[in-house]
Design an enzyme around this catalytic site. Structure first.
Site, PDB file in Angstrom:
ATOM      1  CG  HIS A 135      -0.891  -5.215   2.031  1.00 43.43           C
ATOM      2  ND1 HIS A 135      -0.295  -5.073   3.255  1.00 43.43           N
ATOM      3  CD2 HIS A 135      -0.830  -3.979   1.444  1.00 43.43           C
ATOM      4  CE1 HIS A 135       0.115  -3.816   3.397  1.00 43.43           C
ATOM      5  NE2 HIS A 135      -0.208  -3.131   2.316  1.00 43.43           N
ATOM      6  CG  ASP A 151      -3.455  -7.908   8.726  1.00 40.31           C
ATOM      7  OD1 ASP A 151      -4.006  -6.835   8.983  1.00 40.31           O
ATOM      8  OD2 ASP A 151      -2.631  -8.046   7.806  1.00 40.31           O
ATOM      9  CB  SER A 163      -0.967   0.013   1.184  1.00 43.25           C
ATOM     10  OG  SER A 163      -0.291  -0.229   2.391  1.00 43.25           O
ATOM     11  NE  ARG A 192       2.240  -3.679  12.200  1.00 44.50           N
ATOM     12  CZ  ARG A 192       2.100  -3.844  10.888  1.00 44.50           C
ATOM     13  NH1 ARG A 192       1.626  -2.853  10.156  1.00 44.50           N
ATOM     14  NH2 ARG A 192       2.435  -4.971  10.294  1.00 44.50           N
ATOM     15  CG  HIS A 194       5.907  -8.834   8.102  1.00 41.73           C
ATOM     16  ND1 HIS A 194       6.893  -8.021   7.613  1.00 41.73           N
ATOM     17  CD2 HIS A 194       4.781  -8.090   8.147  1.00 41.73           C
ATOM     18  CE1 HIS A 194       6.382  -6.824   7.384  1.00 41.73           C
ATOM     19  NE2 HIS A 194       5.097  -6.837   7.693  1.00 41.73           N
TER      20      HIS A 194
HETATM   21  N1  CMX Z   1       0.992 -19.542   5.806  1.00 45.63           N
HETATM   22  C1  CMX Z   1       1.435 -20.453   4.914  1.00 45.63           C
HETATM   23  N2  CMX Z   1       2.525 -20.266   4.144  1.00 45.63           N
HETATM   24  C2  CMX Z   1       3.181 -19.114   4.293  1.00 45.63           C
HETATM   25  C3  CMX Z   1       2.797 -18.134   5.224  1.00 45.63           C
HETATM   26  C4  CMX Z   1       1.640 -18.381   5.989  1.00 45.63           C
HETATM   27  N3  CMX Z   1       1.164 -17.487   6.861  1.00 45.63           N
HETATM   28  N4  CMX Z   1       3.656 -17.096   5.151  1.00 45.63           N
HETATM   29  C5  CMX Z   1       4.552 -17.406   4.195  1.00 45.63           C
HETATM   30  N5  CMX Z   1       4.258 -18.621   3.675  1.00 45.63           N
HETATM   31  C6  CMX Z   1       4.948 -19.316   2.577  1.00 45.63           C
HETATM   32  C7  CMX Z   1       4.986 -18.400   1.359  1.00 45.63           C
HETATM   33  O1  CMX Z   1       3.766 -18.498   0.635  1.00 45.63           O
HETATM   34  C8  CMX Z   1       6.180 -18.955   0.626  1.00 45.63           C
HETATM   35  O2  CMX Z   1       5.780 -20.161   0.012  1.00 45.63           O
HETATM   36  P1  CMX Z   1       6.339 -20.569  -1.457  1.00 45.63           P
HETATM   37  O3  CMX Z   1       7.832 -20.673  -1.276  1.00 45.63           O
HETATM   38  O4  CMX Z   1       5.661 -21.865  -1.737  1.00 45.63           O
HETATM   39  O5  CMX Z   1       5.956 -19.464  -2.371  1.00 45.63           O
HETATM   40  C9  CMX Z   1       7.132 -19.330   1.749  1.00 45.63           C
HETATM   41  O6  CMX Z   1       6.315 -19.492   2.928  1.00 45.63           O
HETATM   42  C10 CMX Z   1       8.201 -18.278   2.039  1.00 45.63           C
HETATM   43  O7  CMX Z   1       7.545 -17.031   2.256  1.00 45.63           O
HETATM   44  P2  CMX Z   1       8.238 -15.900   3.175  1.00 45.63           P
HETATM   45  O8  CMX Z   1       9.522 -15.502   2.510  1.00 45.63           O
HETATM   46  O9  CMX Z   1       8.308 -16.379   4.585  1.00 45.63           O
HETATM   47  O10 CMX Z   1       7.153 -14.739   3.137  1.00 45.63           O
HETATM   48  P3  CMX Z   1       6.941 -13.635   1.999  1.00 45.63           P
HETATM   49  O11 CMX Z   1       7.840 -12.484   2.300  1.00 45.63           O
HETATM   50  O12 CMX Z   1       7.020 -14.221   0.628  1.00 45.63           O
HETATM   51  O13 CMX Z   1       5.421 -13.227   2.231  1.00 45.63           O
HETATM   52  C11 CMX Z   1       3.509 -12.629   3.517  1.00 45.63           C
HETATM   53  C12 CMX Z   1       5.019 -12.445   3.337  1.00 45.63           C
HETATM   54  C13 CMX Z   1       3.016 -11.703   4.605  1.00 45.63           C
HETATM   55  C14 CMX Z   1       2.814 -12.286   2.186  1.00 45.63           C
HETATM   56  C15 CMX Z   1       3.245 -14.107   3.898  1.00 45.63           C
HETATM   57  O14 CMX Z   1       3.854 -14.394   5.147  1.00 45.63           O
HETATM   58  C16 CMX Z   1       1.772 -14.473   3.949  1.00 45.63           C
HETATM   59  O15 CMX Z   1       1.197 -14.824   2.903  1.00 45.63           O
HETATM   60  N6  CMX Z   1       1.120 -14.408   5.162  1.00 45.63           N
HETATM   61  C17 CMX Z   1      -0.296 -14.666   5.297  1.00 45.63           C
HETATM   62  C18 CMX Z   1      -1.106 -13.469   4.824  1.00 45.63           C
HETATM   63  C19 CMX Z   1      -0.944 -12.304   5.781  1.00 45.63           C
HETATM   64  O16 CMX Z   1      -1.104 -12.438   6.991  1.00 45.63           O
HETATM   65  N7  CMX Z   1      -0.695 -11.122   5.219  1.00 45.63           N
HETATM   66  C20 CMX Z   1      -0.653  -9.861   6.012  1.00 45.63           C
HETATM   67  C21 CMX Z   1       0.754  -9.333   6.235  1.00 45.63           C
HETATM   68  C22 CMX Z   1       0.718  -8.020   6.981  1.00 45.63           C
HETATM   69  C23 CMX Z   1       0.049  -6.959   6.147  1.00 45.63           C
HETATM   70  O17 CMX Z   1       0.640  -6.556   5.123  1.00 45.63           O
HETATM   71  O18 CMX Z   1      -1.075  -6.558   6.447  1.00 45.63           O
END
Ligand code: CMX
Length: 437
Positions: free
Chosen positions: A270, A372, A240, A326, A317
């Site tokens: 996000h 979140d 964002s 937070r 994250h």
């Molecule tokens: N559940 C399951 N798998 C997850 C995960 C979760 N909560 N968080 C990360 N992973 C997976 C990723 O999808 C990725 O898988 P692939 O290698 O198969 O693609 C792997 O773990 C490595 O990811 P990462 O390097 O740890 O995390 P990223 O930096 O790529 O992504 C985020 C960060 C937040 C998008 C991810 O942790 C996620 O999808 N979390 C759940 C959604 C969420 O809570 N989003 C809100 C974040 C805060 C905000 O912006 O509001």
């Protein structure tokens, strides 16, 4: 000129030579190197953005203008009987880096009130949208619809000096920010409260009036202040913030820019994750069918989600490597105000079990909860159970940070953003060269 604007102008004039000197005398100094994994992997960790408004340390979490969350809450002026600071004083703080006095914060409170009224055509447009439109779509559309109000766009068309860009940008950002809580409350009541609306109360600050227009009694005003401040800023690389900055870099005004940022916030990875957390919890409770939740049942449900190829919302994250402060701030609020609330207990159980499950799965870099994972519980407790509205709350908060940032973008004349692309073949050639070396 208001006190806030006077201070801001002084800060801008003091800051400009620092940016100019870095560019002129040290422009060739390397900040880091970029790997193929970073190029393919969403630019993760590439240091290529500048902001002085907040900084996110992977271990410690966010600092707003150098202050941790508890320090921020403690330092800023609060209204009588309130536990959380005026959002307007926080806006002053983010823009200038100075903690305002109560008098300075109140001057901004009054300024916001004068800018609060939402144009009728925005209401008409919202009313013309199908009622099952997602509230984030309505929120973003309302922001974009007001682009015709932009003072920046008008002054740019008339021909304005670059050094003056920050001034109409500041005016636009303040006008927009002051209206957002009322727009959000209008969407909420139109969609979920039988289309019965509550007029603004001119005696109230932003947080107080938001609670009033939502129709939720005290202490929801304090919940709103806490919530908006917590969600405001997370440095510049999140979707964002980055989207808002990117759109603004084309000299698009703040209406175009914030609408773009909100569209990014509406993604499930996000800001939409806060509604996804509630959806997950409610599905889980439905599956329990009256049974008492146990850690074992939570663990099973988490594995079911992972095995279905879905993410556990509210965990993980891109930058943080510890529990999000937070999250902790909201947890502390719950421990104080709703320690025995069943949904809070369930979230605590998730907090206990999920990091182990995610670590066992072995993919995530950070198994800990983010902001979140907790936000829905507090909203639900105070009666806001329509979880598809939660991201709009995040959006009102996020606007504070990103609008402060794009005001500074104009002040420091940051250029249009334009990273360079490569083809896959070029990357393969670079990889081959790298293996030889
Ligand atoms: N559940 C399951 N798998 C997850 C995960 C979760 N909560 N968080 C990360 N992973 C997976 C990723 O999808 C990725 O898988 P692939 O290698 O198969 O693609 C792997 O773990 C490595 O990811 P990462 O390097 O740890 O995390 P990223 O930096 O790529 O992504 C985020 C960060 C937040 C998008 C991810 O942790 C996620 O999808 N979390 C759940 C959604 C969420 O809570 N989003 C809100 C974040 C805060 C905000 O912006 O509001």
């Amino acid at each position: 000129m208001s006190k806030l604007k006077e201070v801001l102008l002084k800060k801008i004039e003091e800051h400009r030579p620092r940016t100019q000197k870095l560019l002129k005398d040290h422009g060739d100094v390397k900040v880091g190197e970029v790997t193929i994994a970073q190029v393919i992997g969403g630019a993760r960790g590439i240091r290529s953005l500048v902001t002085d408004i907040s900084y996110l340390d992977p271990e410690e979490g966010i600092r707003f203008r150098g202050k941790l969350i508890p320090e921020t809450f403690a330092a800023l002026p609060k209204g009588r009987g309130c536990e959380y600071p005026y959002v307007e004083g926080f806006w002053y703080f983010l823009l200038t880096g100075d903690v305002p006095t109560a008098e300075e914060a109140l001057e901004v409170v009054e300024d916001f009130k004068a800018r609060r009224a939402v144009p009728q055509y925005v209401i008409d447009m919202l009313r013309a949208m199908p009622r099952d439109t997602h509230p984030m779509t309505m929120f973003s559309a309302a922001i974009l619809a007001m682009q015709r109000e932009s003072i920046f766009a008008q002054r740019y068309a008339e021909g304005m000096k670059r050094d003056d860009y920050w001034d109409p940008m500041y005016e636009d950002c303040t006008n927009l920010l002051a209206k957002l809580p009322s727009i959000a409350a209008y969407i909420y009541r139109m969609k979920y409260k039988a289309d019965v609306h509550i007029p603004a109360d001119e005696s109230l600050d932003l947080g107080g009036n938001f609670a009033h227009q939502m129709g939720i009694p005290k202490p929801y005003d304090d919940v709103a202040r806490m919530y908006f401040i917590l969600h405001s800023d997370h440095e510049s690389g999140n979707v964002s913030a980055h989207a808002t900055h990117l759109v603004a870099s084309a000299l698009s005004d703040c209406y175009y820019s914030l609408s773009g940022g909100m569209n990014g916030l509406a993604g499930p990875l996000h800001g939409l994750a806060n509604q996804e957390v509630l959806r997950w919890l409610m599905n889980f409770q439905k599956k329990l069918d009256g049974k008492e939740p146990t850690e074992e049942l939570v663990r099973e449900a988490l594995w079911d989600t992972l095995k279905a190829g879905q993410v556990i919302p509210g965990f993980g994250h891109a930058v943080l490597r510890k529990t999000d402060p937070r999250y902790t701030a909201q947890r502390e609020f719950c421990l104080k105000n709703l320690p025995d609330y069943p949904l809070f207990k369930l979230v605590n159980m998730l907090f206990k079990v999920t990091p182990d499950v995610l670590s066992e799965q072995g993919k995530v870099k950070n198994p800990w909860p983010n902001v979140d994972a907790h936000s829905g519980v507090i909203q639900w407790y105070y009666g806001l159970t329509e979880w598809d509205f939660y991201t709009v709350l995040f959006g009102v908060g996020r606007a504070i940070g990103v609008l402060a940032n794009i005001t500074w973008d104009r002040a420091l004349a940051y250029p249009i953003e334009r990273p360079k692309s490569l083809t896959t073949k070029m990357l393969e050639d670079i990889a081959a060269e790298g293996s030889k070396a």
